[in-house]
Design an enzyme around this catalytic site. Structure first.
Site, short mmCIF file in Angstrom:
data_model
loop_
_atom_site.label_atom_id
_atom_site.label_comp_id
_atom_site.label_asym_id
_atom_site.label_seq_id
_atom_site.Cartn_x
_atom_site.Cartn_y
_atom_site.Cartn_z
N GLU A 141 48.78 9.48 -24.67
CA GLU A 141 48.84 9.63 -26.13
C GLU A 141 49.98 10.56 -26.57
OE1 GLU A 141 44.88 10.73 -27.39
OE2 GLU A 141 44.26 8.64 -27.44
N GLU A 187 41.54 2.86 -24.28
CA GLU A 187 40.41 3.77 -24.46
C GLU A 187 39.66 3.41 -25.72
OE1 GLU A 187 41.29 7.91 -24.79
OE2 GLU A 187 42.80 7.86 -23.22
C1 GLA Z 1 41.81 10.68 -26.37
C2 GLA Z 1 42.27 11.09 -25.01
C3 GLA Z 1 41.17 11.13 -23.99
C4 GLA Z 1 39.90 11.69 -24.57
C5 GLA Z 1 39.53 10.88 -25.78
C6 GLA Z 1 38.22 11.32 -26.39
O1 GLA Z 1 41.93 9.36 -26.61
O2 GLA Z 1 43.31 10.29 -24.53
O3 GLA Z 1 41.62 11.91 -22.90
O4 GLA Z 1 40.10 13.01 -24.92
O5 GLA Z 1 40.52 11.04 -26.75
O6 GLA Z 1 37.87 10.53 -27.50
#
Ligand code: GLA
Length: 673
Positions: free
Chosen positions: A153, A309
């Protein structure tokens, strides 16, 4: 080297982030057994493992990861191997304290959390290149590894850095962009407020300033930050490329991303992947989910993508972390599939006992395998096997919604006519109208070729280059239908107001410019009379200077009383519609009905809240139907429902909250880019 454009997997990808360094070795065995039970075939590992992989500078220890990857492979589970650059270890910051990020107000970000080091740090850049090289060298030929997952991210939790090395890079970046100080002074309008620069060394970053900083400078700073993050990505990707031809991705955040212009990022990755989490205060979060999924697919040129995710139930980082109710996660996952995802992954496999995210849901929750969440995870794994043939099929849309991160950056700067006019809010309102009408959309950049679309919607195009304006006018002249929301076409790429009146770049297409903005006070409303009916609007009115457009709606009451609010203009073969008010997705409905008629679009006409999306395959089409309503609905369709295997002859009955995937005969494809 020819690069693979998709991880070598059978069927859809299914799994999640796997962080087994939190657990003892026996737990790993239980994990893989349960992964098999759930149908998991892909896990992302190593994203936060730097401290374990390089416990001391230059001392690499891959033994535990070797064992892990062998175990996964032996159990038929493939690996999306992370590079851990998002979380440098304690030793790194101790050795290179000047690599810490400095915020706008001069705060130095300490260790003890996670988050990137300064993107400008030479030591950081060298260290991530070394780590990516070591990992790629070691694991390029490991049979478990099917994809590389660089970083995590980009842009969050920090993207910007105001430290001295970043500012030095900023000056170089500006020299590359403008060549001369004269050009920079001109672009930034520094004649105002006495900001003229006479020496490159005097150019500063838009850090803490007594009142607002120069907006053109801030817009360039956003571009610079994005470029720097992408440079860091390229360092790792290119290091991996030296040793591996497996696809490289990094997880985007679509509509939730701020620092990253995903039109540019998508050009850099082999596979587009995205993270999406429901926003709990929004009771219709599934609409935002659909927006995010369509945006992700669109930045990747409509190729299949991976949901890298999402959550099996509640997250833990919002104020009130609302748990998903039975069936909700299934609807969420199938919506992502409907909108082009060929992989469904979660954060994370097993819920953490310790650390910051222990209250975040997981595929395997604290309650263990005898739990609703795990049962639904197992069911979803089966579903993805049942619909494996959907993989590779395409979404085709007749409607494009314009989305530009540069416009978002510029729009959301300070001192705009009204705080109530926000890019994301406007984007959502227009998108939600289309969603509720069950009209599938692509997103497009305003300078893209739009000729394949029947309708182009520009909810919020505050920044519109002259080239984009010409593109949109030509699109309408050629027969397209364009619908533009208020506060669009206002500034150029330097956040300078276009000459010729507000909206001048769209004057030909819309038959108007805007003479003056007339924002409403907080809580104040007015009416907009459209087609004989009065609808309530708020936040915004304006004084339109007609230049050929036909008035279709009028303000009643408020500062714009009796002035035009909604217009239509015939331009060449097409029509340009304009809405100069802030309407909601409800009050936009009658306007869209007429716009659809102009564009020759016939919405599906099902009950609102029944979401249907078609994916076009080589031999068949697939209709993904998701019922967000509490009551049962019927859908006219004939084919095979893949989740149950049932043959549907004419009518599919979907219970409240249920979802279906129906293989139907191949239809004629519509337009779309
Ligand atoms: C983000 C991060 C993950 C985790 C999620 C939790 O997407 O990439 O490592 O922290 O949030 O929702």
């Amino acid at each position: 080297m020819s690069i693979n454009s998709w991880p070598a997997l059978d069927g859809m990808a299914y799994g999640g982030d796997y962080n087994p360094e939190q657990w003892s070795r026996e737990v790993w065995d239980e994990d893989v057994a349960l992964m098999r039970e759930a149908g998991v075939n892909l896990v992302s590992v190593g994203i936060f493992s730097w401290a374990m992989l390089e416990p001391k500078e230059g001392l690499y220890d891959f033994s535990w990861m070797d064992e892990l990857l062998d175990l996964l492979h032996a159990n038929g589970i493939a690996v999306d191997l992370g590079t851990p650059s998002v979380s440098p270890p304690a030793w790194f910051f101790h050795a290179y304290p000047e690599s810490r990020v400095i915020t706008k107000d001069g705060t130095v970000m300490g260790f003890g959390s996670r988050g990137m080091a300064s993107h400008a740090s030479t030591e950081y850049r060298e260290a991530i290149a070394r780590m990516a090289t070591e990992l790629a060298r070691h694991y390029a030929d490991h049979p478990a590894v099917v994809m590389w997952h660089v970083h995590n991210e980009y842009g969050v939790p920090v993207g910007e850095d105001f430290g001295p090395r970043s500012v030095a890079n900023w000056r170089l970046w500006l020299q590359g962009r403008y060549s001369t100080l004269e050009a920079l002074n001109e672009a930034w309008g520094t004649a105002f407020w006495g900001q003229r620069y006479g020496d490159w060394e005097h150019v500063v970053a838009p850090a803490a300033t007594p009142t607002i900083a120069n907006p053109a400078m801030k817009l360039d700073w956003a571009r610079f930050t994005d470029d720097q993050l992408r440079e860091c990505f390229r360092i790792e990707r290119d290091a991996i490329r030296q040793h591996s031809d497996k696809p490289v991705t990094t997880n985007f955040m679509a509509h939730q991303s701020w620092n990253t212009d995903l039109w540019k990022w998508a050009q850099e990755v082999d596979v587009v992947s995205d993270d999406h989490y429901l926003w709990a205060p929004d009771p219709d979060g599934h609409v935002g989910l659909a927006l995010s999924a369509d945006l992700t697919r669109s930045v990747g040129g409509n190729d299949p993508w991976i949901l890298m995710e999402h959550s099996s139930s509640a997250v833990n980082w919002q104020g009130r972390n609302v748990a998903k109710r039975p069936g909700e996660e299934r609807r969420n996952a199938l919506t992502h599939v409907g909108r082009g995802a060929d992989g469904i992954l979660f954060f994370q496999w097993r819920a953490s006992r310790s650390g910051a995210e222990k209250f975040h849901s997981a595929m395997l929750p604290h309650a263990g395998k005898d739990s609703r969440v795990f049962r639904e995870v197992v069911q979803l794994g089966q579903h993805l096997k049942d619909i494996a043939e959907v993989r590779g099929s395409r979404v085709v849309a007749d409607v494009a919604v314009l989305y530009d991160w540069e416009s978002l950056w510029a729009h959301d700067l300070e001192w705009r006519p009204s705080d109530d006019m926000q890019f994301r809010e406007r984007m959502r309102a227009y998108y939600e109208r289309l969603w509720r009408d069950d009209v599938t959309v692509d997103f497009a950049h305003p300078e893209a070729d739009l000729s394949g679309y029947r309708l182009v919607v520009a909810p919020s195009s505050y920044l519109l280059t002259a080239a984009a304006g010409e593109n949109l006018c030509a699109y309408v002249a050629g027969g397209g239908t364009l619908l533009v929301g208020a506060f669009s076409g206002i500034v150029d790429e330097h956040d300078a107001v276009h000459a010729g009146g507000f909206g001048a770049p769209l004057k030909d297409a819309l038959g108007l410019t805007v003479e003056e903005f007339l924002p409403l006070r907080e809580g104040e409303t007015c009416d907009v009379v459209f087609d004989g009916a009065a609808m309530t609007a708020d936040a915004w009115a304006e004084d339109i200077a007609l230049a050929g457009a036909e008035v279709r709606g009028t303000f009643a009451g408020g500062p714009g009383d009796a002035l035009p609010a909604i217009t239509r203009h015939q331009h060449g073969q097409g029509a340009g519609w304009y809405v100069g008010a802030r309407l909601t997705h409800e009050t936009l409905a009658p306007v869209f009905a007429q716009v659809y008629a102009d564009a020759g679009i016939v919405p599906a006409g099902g009950p609102e809240g029944l979401e249907t999306i078609t994916r076009h395959g080589a031999d068949h089409d697939f209709v993904i139907a998701v019922n967000h309503r509490e009551d049962a609905v019927s859908l006219s369709i004939t084919g095979t429902e893949l989740l149950s295997g049932a043959q549907i002859d004419g009518t599919l009955d979907l219970k409240g909250g249920d979802a279906a995937v129906v293989r139907i005969a191949r239809a004629q494809q519509g337009g779309g880019a």
